[in-house]
Write an enzyme that holds these catalytic residues in place. Structure first.
Site, PDB file in Angstrom:
ATOM      1  N   GLY A   1       0.866  -1.180   0.000  1.00 24.34           N
ATOM      2  CA  GLY A   1       0.000   0.000   0.000  1.00 24.34           C
ATOM      3  C   GLY A   1       0.898   1.224   0.000  1.00 24.34           C
TER       4      GLY A   1
ATOM      5  N   ARG B   1       3.528  13.715  -7.638  1.00 21.54           N
ATOM      6  CA  ARG B   1       3.524  12.826  -8.805  1.00 21.54           C
ATOM      7  C   ARG B   1       2.167  12.913  -9.499  1.00 21.54           C
ATOM      8  NH1 ARG B   1       5.611   6.822  -7.917  1.00 21.54           N
ATOM      9  NH2 ARG B   1       3.733   6.424  -6.734  1.00 21.54           N
TER      10      ARG B   1
ATOM     11  N   ASP C   1       3.729  -4.577  -8.053  1.00 19.53           N
ATOM     12  CA  ASP C   1       3.166  -3.304  -7.548  1.00 19.53           C
ATOM     13  C   ASP C   1       3.731  -2.119  -8.302  1.00 19.53           C
ATOM     14  OD1 ASP C   1       5.437  -4.395  -5.937  1.00 19.53           O
ATOM     15  OD2 ASP C   1       5.496  -2.354  -5.167  1.00 19.53           O
TER      16      ASP C   1
END
Ligand code: AMP
Ligand code: MG
Length: 486
Positions: free
Chosen positions: A94, A180, A256
């Site tokens: 996460g 980002r 991920d």
């Protein structure tokens, strides 16, 4: 104290549609407040594209905004849950140090996640401090912007701020936050997270959301889950071929870090290859070469198989049938990849049409590069007759023979035009990036960083002012090493 000051006249137009998919996928929480933020760099060109008007804002407002001290108008910040195979090991992960502050809807109707990275601990932080240091955040800024200007799908960087606080790694470093911008942060690992929880309603909702966000042309009269896997596969093939076109090594292609959108994400241990060697690895922890330059296609295939495994229950109720359909789809990978790679390599040597002999011609060039280890970028600059690409290695007899065969194949005068559009002259070479980051971190000087950042915005043009950036590094026996999660 944090407050939601209205900055609507700055052009914020935020939504948070991702939070509607499944409660399991998010934790709503705010970034940490920081003590003394100051702006290091803001990307005004990107801000404009996003519909933001930052020019009228004071330095103080900007640093409060991009540190998360003042959240943008309409922000409902959250951290995302996901899982991932890290170097082959499955882990629940996460956003351990990132908050999405919202999804910006641009004046053109495009949607981009706006994420602060290095913005504090979250429920997914595990043992981490939730923070980031200036060097790695400036590195992500520079390399992601370089990738954008090279025409390669990527997340982008809107700003870097210093927090005024120290982060502790081996030594105390300047705390920093990167903003980002991504067309989404949905990863293969996001599907893996729901599969690990056997939440197939959530998975259906995530699939629907992903299709709406990224693949609106999917044919709903067909098997939607399979159409989706095919679409992600096509995007990822194009992406990895693009990486290989410019000698880029991502360095940590965990599931991920593989997006559904096909954008490059997570600029940790990545770097551009100077001397050609298919086995090149930069990451300090990749001792087995799992994510080496030439392994990138088989790794993305492996990651796509993990995606398909998650989606099996949505392909068909009969598991055996699902597996068969998924396998058939993924079996196309090798030939699709090879076609795309050959097409790219043809263009790198100036060939627009196709002939059966091209594969041999291309493979011979690759074999020559593997045996003599010339600079990858400059090999093609040499073929384009650029003066700076004049290393001794290019006087090699075998290269000469190859060139003669190549010249027979590229009869048309148009070949240079094709090559100029696909072969970069300027890449952010590792030694230049290190020099620029050192100056910023150690001496607080951004001149080198700003100069390099300007240069990487026109990577296909040979400009005299950029000549200093085209030089290959001095030969050294110390291999270049990069690091994760810093
Ligand atoms: P990455 O190597 O950046 O893909 O990160 C892998 C995982 O580690 C992600 O879940 C990150 O959020 C988490 N992570 C990396 N650095 C930190 C940190 N300093 N604090 C908390 N979590 C982190
Ligand atoms: Mg990551």
């Amino acid at each position: 104290m944090k407050n939601n000051v209205s900055l609507s006249d700055s052009g914020w137009n935020l939504q948070s549609s991702y939070t509607q998919i499944s409660d399991k996928l998010i934790s709503e929480l705010k970034p940490d407040a920081v003590t003394n933020p100051s702006t290091v760099i803001v990307n005004n060109e990107l801000a404009k594209k996003l519909g933001l008007n930052l020019k009228g804002m004071s330095k103080k407002d900007l640093s409060n905004l991009f540190s998360g001290n003042t959240l943008p108008h309409g922000s409902k910040p959250f951290a995302q849950a996901y899982a991932g195979h890290q170097f082959g090991q499955f882990t629940i992960l996460g956003d351990g140090r990132a908050h999405i502050v919202g999804e910006q809807v641009t004046p053109d109707g495009e949607i981009f996640d706006i994420q602060y990275k290095g913005s504090g601990r979250t429920p997914y932080s595990r043992g981490g401090d939730g923070k980031a240091a200036l060097g790695p955040m400036l590195r992500e800024y520079l390399i992601s912007e370089a990738m954008y200007h090279l025409g390669i799908p990527t997340t982008r960087s809107l700003a870097v701020v210093e927090t005024g606080e120290k982060v502790y790694r081996e030594v105390p470093l300047k705390g920093s936050i990167l903003t980002r911008v991504a067309s989404s942060h949905i990863r293969i690992g996001t599907f893996q997270f729901l599969a690990a929880h056997k939440d197939y309603d959530g998975m259906q909702a995530l699939l629907d959301f992903s299709i709406k966000r990224h693949f609106r042309n999917i044919n709903f009269s067909k098997n939607v889950a399979i159409e989706f896997i095919q679409s992600v596969m096509q995007k990822q093939i194009k992406l990895i071929v693009d990486w290989m076109r410019v000698g880029f090594i991502h360095g940590v292609m965990n599931t991920d870090n593989s997006t559904i959108s096909g954008e490059t994400i997570d600029y940790g241990p990545c770097a551009f290859m100077d001397s050609y060697d298919a086995k090149t690895v930069f990451s300090s922890i990749d001792t087995q070469g799992r994510y080496s330059f030439a392994n990138q296609p088989s790794i993305i295939h492996w990651n796509l198989v993990r995606l398909a495994e998650c989606l099996l229950p949505l392909i068909d109720k009969n598991e055996k049938k699902s597996i068969e359909i998924a396998q058939n789809t993924l079996n196309d990978f090798s030939s699709l990849f090879k076609d795309e790679w050959l097409q790219m390599m043809r263009k790198k040597i100036g060939i627009e049409d196709q002939s059966d002999e091209d594969e041999e011609l291309i493979n011979n060039l690759v074999k020559w590069m593997q045996s003599k280890n010339p600079d990858f970028t400059n090999t093609f600059c040499n073929l384009m007759n650029y003066e700076h690409a004049n290393d001794e290695v290019f006087e090699d007899n075998d290269f000469d023979t190859w060139k003669k065969n190549w010249k027979k194949r590229v009869k048309s005068k148009e070949y240079l035009k094709t090559m100029i559009n696909i072969n970069p002259v300027l890449i952010p070479r590792n030694y230049l990036v290190e020099e620029a980051l050192n100056e910023a971190e150690t001496n607080n000087k951004l001149d080198k960083f700003n100069d390099l950042n300007r240069a990487i915005s026109s990577p296909y043009q040979l400009k005299n002012v950029h000549i200093k950036y085209l030089m290959t590094p001095n030969k050294t026996n110390i291999p270049y090493k990069t690091f994760c999660g810093t």
